[in-house]
Design a protein around this motif. Sequence first.
Motif, PDB file in Angstrom:
ATOM      1  N   ASP A   1       8.517   0.805  -3.451  1.00 50.32           N
ATOM      2  CA  ASP A   1       7.301   1.357  -2.898  1.00 50.32           C
ATOM      3  C   ASP A   1       6.990   2.768  -3.373  1.00 50.32           C
ATOM      4  OD1 ASP A   1       6.977  -0.327   0.148  1.00 50.32           O
ATOM      5  OD2 ASP A   1       5.440   0.065  -1.313  1.00 50.32           O
TER       6      ASP A   1
ATOM      7  N   MET B   1       5.557  -0.103  -8.711  1.00 53.52           N
ATOM      8  CA  MET B   1       5.127   0.120  -7.349  1.00 53.52           C
ATOM      9  C   MET B   1       5.383  -1.114  -6.482  1.00 53.52           C
ATOM     10  SD  MET B   1       1.518   1.665  -7.020  1.00 53.52           S
ATOM     11  CE  MET B   1       0.517   0.199  -7.071  1.00 53.52           C
TER      12      MET B   1
ATOM     13  N   LEU C   1      12.398   9.528 -11.424  1.00 58.53           N
ATOM     14  CA  LEU C   1      11.679  10.767 -11.690  1.00 58.53           C
ATOM     15  C   LEU C   1      12.451  11.630 -12.687  1.00 58.53           C
ATOM     16  CD1 LEU C   1       9.027  11.664 -10.282  1.00 58.53           C
ATOM     17  CD2 LEU C   1      10.417  13.277  -9.025  1.00 58.53           C
TER      18      LEU C   1
ATOM     19  N   LYS D   1      -6.787  -1.018   5.366  1.00 57.90           N
ATOM     20  CA  LYS D   1      -7.672  -2.130   5.720  1.00 57.90           C
ATOM     21  C   LYS D   1      -9.114  -1.728   6.042  1.00 57.90           C
ATOM     22  CE  LYS D   1      -4.332  -5.254   5.745  1.00 57.90           C
ATOM     23  NZ  LYS D   1      -3.665  -5.914   6.856  1.00 57.90           N
ATOM     24  N   VAL D   2      -9.357  -0.454   6.158  1.00 57.38           N
ATOM     25  CA  VAL D   2     -10.705  -0.022   6.533  1.00 57.38           C
ATOM     26  C   VAL D   2     -11.159   1.038   5.543  1.00 57.38           C
ATOM     27  CG1 VAL D   2     -12.124   0.797   8.441  1.00 57.38           C
ATOM     28  CG2 VAL D   2      -9.925  -0.242   8.923  1.00 57.38           C
ATOM     29  N   LEU D   3     -12.462   1.027   5.226  1.00 54.91           N
ATOM     30  CA  LEU D   3     -12.999   2.096   4.401  1.00 54.91           C
ATOM     31  C   LEU D   3     -13.202   3.298   5.301  1.00 54.91           C
ATOM     32  CD1 LEU D   3     -13.950   3.006   1.697  1.00 54.91           C
ATOM     33  CD2 LEU D   3     -16.250   2.283   2.304  1.00 54.91           C
TER      34      LEU D   3
ATOM     35  N   THR E   1       8.310   6.416  -5.765  1.00 55.83           N
ATOM     36  CA  THR E   1       9.088   6.965  -6.855  1.00 55.83           C
ATOM     37  C   THR E   1      10.445   7.403  -6.317  1.00 55.83           C
ATOM     38  OG1 THR E   1       7.015   7.868  -7.577  1.00 55.83           O
ATOM     39  CG2 THR E   1       8.955   8.608  -8.734  1.00 55.83           C
TER      40      THR E   1
ATOM     41  N   LYS F   1     -11.086  -6.443  -0.682  1.00 57.24           N
ATOM     42  CA  LYS F   1     -10.816  -5.024  -0.424  1.00 57.24           C
ATOM     43  C   LYS F   1     -11.572  -4.138  -1.405  1.00 57.24           C
ATOM     44  CE  LYS F   1      -6.406  -4.911   1.944  1.00 57.24           C
ATOM     45  NZ  LYS F   1      -5.016  -4.470   1.863  1.00 57.24           N
TER      46      LYS F   1
ATOM     47  N   GLY G   1     -14.500  -1.378  -0.656  1.00 56.30           N
ATOM     48  CA  GLY G   1     -14.350  -0.002  -1.114  1.00 56.30           C
ATOM     49  C   GLY G   1     -12.983   0.588  -0.812  1.00 56.30           C
ATOM     50  N   ILE G   2     -12.039  -0.245  -0.382  1.00 60.42           N
ATOM     51  CA  ILE G   2     -10.717   0.272  -0.045  1.00 60.42           C
ATOM     52  C   ILE G   2      -9.888   0.465  -1.319  1.00 60.42           C
ATOM     53  CG2 ILE G   2      -8.589  -0.191   1.203  1.00 60.42           C
ATOM     54  CD1 ILE G   2     -10.414  -1.906   3.109  1.00 60.42           C
ATOM     55  N   TYR G   3      -9.976  -0.488  -2.228  1.00 61.90           N
ATOM     56  CA  TYR G   3      -9.327  -0.342  -3.522  1.00 61.90           C
ATOM     57  C   TYR G   3     -10.370   0.057  -4.552  1.00 61.90           C
ATOM     58  CZ  TYR G   3      -5.122  -2.825  -1.951  1.00 61.90           C
ATOM     59  OH  TYR G   3      -3.982  -3.208  -1.309  1.00 61.90           O
ATOM     60  N   LYS G   4      -9.887   0.745  -5.565  1.00 57.50           N
ATOM     61  CA  LYS G   4     -10.776   1.131  -6.651  1.00 57.50           C
ATOM     62  C   LYS G   4     -10.475   0.222  -7.840  1.00 57.50           C
ATOM     63  CE  LYS G   4     -11.808   5.060  -9.592  1.00 57.50           C
ATOM     64  NZ  LYS G   4     -11.159   4.855 -10.871  1.00 57.50           N
TER      65      LYS G   4
ATOM     66  N   PHE H   1      -2.159  -3.695 -10.594  1.00 53.58           N
ATOM     67  CA  PHE H   1      -1.235  -2.926  -9.770  1.00 53.58           C
ATOM     68  C   PHE H   1      -0.047  -2.564 -10.629  1.00 53.58           C
ATOM     69  CE2 PHE H   1      -3.292  -5.312  -6.266  1.00 53.58           C
ATOM     70  CZ  PHE H   1      -3.799  -4.204  -5.609  1.00 53.58           C
ATOM     71  N   ARG H   2       0.453  -1.358 -10.414  1.00 56.31           N
ATOM     72  CA  ARG H   2       1.609  -0.976 -11.194  1.00 56.31           C
ATOM     73  C   ARG H   2       2.810  -1.744 -10.702  1.00 56.31           C
ATOM     74  NH1 ARG H   2       2.303   5.233 -11.406  1.00 56.31           N
ATOM     75  NH2 ARG H   2       4.425   4.790 -10.758  1.00 56.31           N
TER      76      ARG H   2
ATOM     77  N   GLU I   1      -9.495  -6.218   8.990  1.00 54.77           N
ATOM     78  CA  GLU I   1      -8.518  -5.892  10.019  1.00 54.77           C
ATOM     79  C   GLU I   1      -9.270  -5.750  11.333  1.00 54.77           C
ATOM     80  OE1 GLU I   1      -5.277  -5.379   9.860  1.00 54.77           O
ATOM     81  OE2 GLU I   1      -4.763  -4.089  11.534  1.00 54.77           O
TER      82      GLU I   1
ATOM     83  N   LYS J   1      -8.555  -5.476 -11.860  1.00 55.13           N
ATOM     84  CA  LYS J   1      -7.698  -4.690 -10.980  1.00 55.13           C
ATOM     85  C   LYS J   1      -6.243  -4.943 -11.354  1.00 55.13           C
ATOM     86  CE  LYS J   1      -6.359  -2.016  -7.899  1.00 55.13           C
ATOM     87  NZ  LYS J   1      -6.654  -0.584  -8.046  1.00 55.13           N
TER      88      LYS J   1
ATOM     89  N   GLU K   1      -7.842   7.558  -4.104  1.00 55.77           N
ATOM     90  CA  GLU K   1      -8.161   6.162  -4.370  1.00 55.77           C
ATOM     91  C   GLU K   1      -6.923   5.296  -4.553  1.00 55.77           C
ATOM     92  OE1 GLU K   1      -9.361   7.285  -8.950  1.00 55.77           O
ATOM     93  OE2 GLU K   1     -10.730   7.414  -7.262  1.00 55.77           O
TER      94      GLU K   1
ATOM     95  N   TRP L   1      14.113   9.565  -7.025  1.00 50.20           N
ATOM     96  CA  TRP L   1      14.572  10.713  -7.800  1.00 50.20           C
ATOM     97  C   TRP L   1      15.089  10.272  -9.144  1.00 50.20           C
ATOM     98  CZ3 TRP L   1      13.031  15.285  -7.011  1.00 50.20           C
ATOM     99  CH2 TRP L   1      12.721  15.721  -5.730  1.00 50.20           C
TER     100      TRP L   1
ATOM    101  N   VAL M   1      -5.748   3.194   6.557  1.00 50.96           N
ATOM    102  CA  VAL M   1      -5.716   3.488   5.132  1.00 50.96           C
ATOM    103  C   VAL M   1      -5.900   2.213   4.318  1.00 50.96           C
ATOM    104  CG1 VAL M   1      -4.354   4.482   3.262  1.00 50.96           C
ATOM    105  CG2 VAL M   1      -4.175   5.424   5.554  1.00 50.96           C
TER     106      VAL M   1
ATOM    107  N   PHE N   1       3.299   9.640  -2.672  1.00 46.74           N
ATOM    108  CA  PHE N   1       3.935   9.343  -3.950  1.00 46.74           C
ATOM    109  C   PHE N   1       5.429   9.636  -3.934  1.00 46.74           C
ATOM    110  CE2 PHE N   1      -0.522  10.143  -4.644  1.00 46.74           C
ATOM    111  CZ  PHE N   1      -0.886   9.027  -5.370  1.00 46.74           C
ATOM    112  N   LEU N   2       5.828  10.586  -3.115  1.00 44.86           N
ATOM    113  CA  LEU N   2       7.241  10.912  -2.997  1.00 44.86           C
ATOM    114  C   LEU N   2       7.566  11.039  -1.516  1.00 44.86           C
ATOM    115  CD1 LEU N   2       9.665  11.607  -4.904  1.00 44.86           C
ATOM    116  CD2 LEU N   2       9.193  13.981  -4.356  1.00 44.86           C
TER     117      LEU N   2
ATOM    118  N   ALA O   1      -4.377   3.609  -0.730  1.00 48.88           N
ATOM    119  CA  ALA O   1      -4.336   2.289  -0.104  1.00 48.88           C
ATOM    120  C   ALA O   1      -3.333   1.378  -0.810  1.00 48.88           C
ATOM    121  CB  ALA O   1      -5.719   1.662  -0.113  1.00 48.88           C
ATOM    122  N   GLU O   2      -3.221   1.521  -2.126  1.00 43.18           N
ATOM    123  CA  GLU O   2      -2.310   0.647  -2.869  1.00 43.18           C
ATOM    124  C   GLU O   2      -0.860   1.065  -2.692  1.00 43.18           C
ATOM    125  OE1 GLU O   2      -3.496   0.898  -6.927  1.00 43.18           O
ATOM    126  OE2 GLU O   2      -5.598   0.685  -6.401  1.00 43.18           O
ATOM    127  N   LYS O   3      -0.670   2.363  -2.485  1.00 38.89           N
ATOM    128  CA  LYS O   3       0.693   2.899  -2.498  1.00 38.89           C
ATOM    129  C   LYS O   3       1.382   2.744  -1.155  1.00 38.89           C
ATOM    130  CE  LYS O   3       2.069   5.154  -6.272  1.00 38.89           C
ATOM    131  NZ  LYS O   3       3.458   5.059  -6.735  1.00 38.89           N
TER     132      LYS O   3
END
Lengths: 414, 260
Positions: free
Chosen positions: A24, A20, A31, B99-101, A26, A76, A80-83, A16-17, A100, A14, B254, A28, B97, B168-169, B257-259
């Motif tokens: 938090d 990011m 961009l 903490k829960v699936l 992007t 997480k 299944g919250i993170y991929k 993370f960028r 939570e 896993k 997907e 302007w 978003v 994202f924006l 949650a990270e963002k």
Amino acid sequence: MSEQAAIEVKGLVKRFRREMLKRDYTTWKSLLLRPFQRRGPDDYLTVLDGVDLSMQPGRTLAIIGENGSGKSTLLKILAGIYKPDAGQISVRGRVSSLIELGAGFHPEFSGRENIYLNGTILGLSKKEIANRFDQIVEYAGLGQFIEAPVRTYSSGMYVRLGFSVAVNVDPDVLLVDEVLAVGDEAFAHKCEDKLNEFKRAGKTICLVSHDLGAVKKFADEVVWLDGGVVAARGDPARVIDAYRQVVAKREDEVGRKAASRNELPAADRWGEGEVEITAVRLLGEDGQAHSVFPSGGSMYVEMDYVFNQPVEAPVFGIGVKTSAGVLCYGCNTHVDKIDLGALPEQGTVRFEAQRLDLVPGTYLLDVAVTSPEGLDYDYLVQVASFAVRGGSGGDVGIYRPPHGWSLKPRGEKA
Amino acid sequence: MRFTSHLKELAKNRALVWALTTRELKGRYRGSLFGFLWTFLNPLMLLGVYALVFSVYFRIRMDHYAVFMFTGLLPWVFFSQSLNEGAGAITEGGSLVTKVLFPLQILPAVKVLSNFVNYLLSLPILFAFFLVDGVGFHVTMLGFLIVAGVHLVFTYALTLILAAANVFLRDTRHIVGNLLTLWFFLTPILYPLAQVPDAFRPLVYLNPAAVLTLAYHDVFFWGRWPAWGPLGAVAALSLILLFIAVVIFENHKEYFAEKI
């Protein structure tokens, strides 16, 4: 193995960028300046780097590790919250996560309404909730408050209600993140009972915790994550021990670095500075600076001093306190009737404790130089802290005498 | 396929969608003195403001102007509130978003649905004004079901895209707020289509919100069936938009949650 694993993880990665993490979202500027810029490997922070796990149904696995080692991220991903970016995961059965408590609670709603809301979010049908409702309320121990809006709840009540709903989901796999740490003593016991109940019922439990005592008590197996990789796994006692040793070593290194900077970070300092303490060092048996000492080992306190005015017969003293401020020991050269003789204008005075018979914990050091009458020339409060480690780790108090246990059967004369 | 599984998931979780929608509706005015009554008071007051400005001060010369304006204003409130709130649905989803699936499309869906229910609840007030003002009821009002259906799809599609984009924006929300004001005045809500100069009239039909507003006017106010051609075009556009929105949302969810 005949049974299918309840949780199976292979080569989990896993990232993370980084951008990011710094910002938090992007902007302007970013961009406009580089809309299509490709991201290199430096732009990513790898949080989990090739983690393998396999858990048989009905087992309890604990994940331990320092902050930022990827424990919660792993949990997480299991939830299944993170991929994941790479690797395979399979989790069999109904999963309930205690990551939570009270997700989706609305502060203006009553406990009753929120039970329905939270239960639905956790995947229960209205009928299932209705069937378990009394059980949930009783378990949360809220009494008549169940009709009051949850914004009026104490944080303990809030957590109890959330926990109560979550454990009544009746999962096959339970993911627990540090819930045991919240709530009061009674709640902690309740949590423990519930976890034991789950264990007896043959549920698979995966928990993340910093409470190594609890981990030892519950886990059949421990995985120690260190910087995103599995540092060790297996028998709880063995893995926890290995983890403790590494943590102690790291603490020591950090402390040594701070000590070598030669600053005096006293919490409080007074005195006219006729004689000034310019440096304080904690040395171990090996003569090296340390901040972690083994219980029962030696510790030396070195104080560098300088005379700013000529004074006669200054007295040097030390005091050791617990982190709660309880004085464990205090003493000075006057009390000990040490005649230092005619002191050079600059030098080092050393306090030598041959045995540090303290219970493992964190301690604070005060040092001072005074006149024989008790006038403080330079008094430094909490000028250093040190940790005492070692032993079985379960004993309590401050003083740990060198000791042993023996058995004398009744009737036998000594 | 992603498109169908997205919608199936919504259908499968309808109990949850409904629970969160009622939370949204009840929670909005909970703790206030008038409570749920605000659901009816708000549109009434809105009507009062616009009626005052445009019938008394501006003096738009049109029979039953207040009722006419109200007919178009209520669906617009549904639409703009959905977009405004929906754009922040994911970013403000909090622990749901992170903490829960949780099937995340539920969050924007709930914003749209709760505003739609609000709209439905304000219809009795509209009907009351029809009675009071003596405009009368028509059988074409049944056409409302079709118009509202199209409107719902159109609104949900846009909300999905905005909710995803805002992750994202974060400027999306603020841009949306301003664009909605412009859009509001470009849509014949406060003025009848007849007020638009002939040269610009074809342009109005390029605005889906205008087509929908005209359709609401038709079925409620004018007592005629909507212009099926433009409405059909908007329906087709809404479905295409929904498809695109679902693909965008599903491709990015997907990372939500990270963002956050």
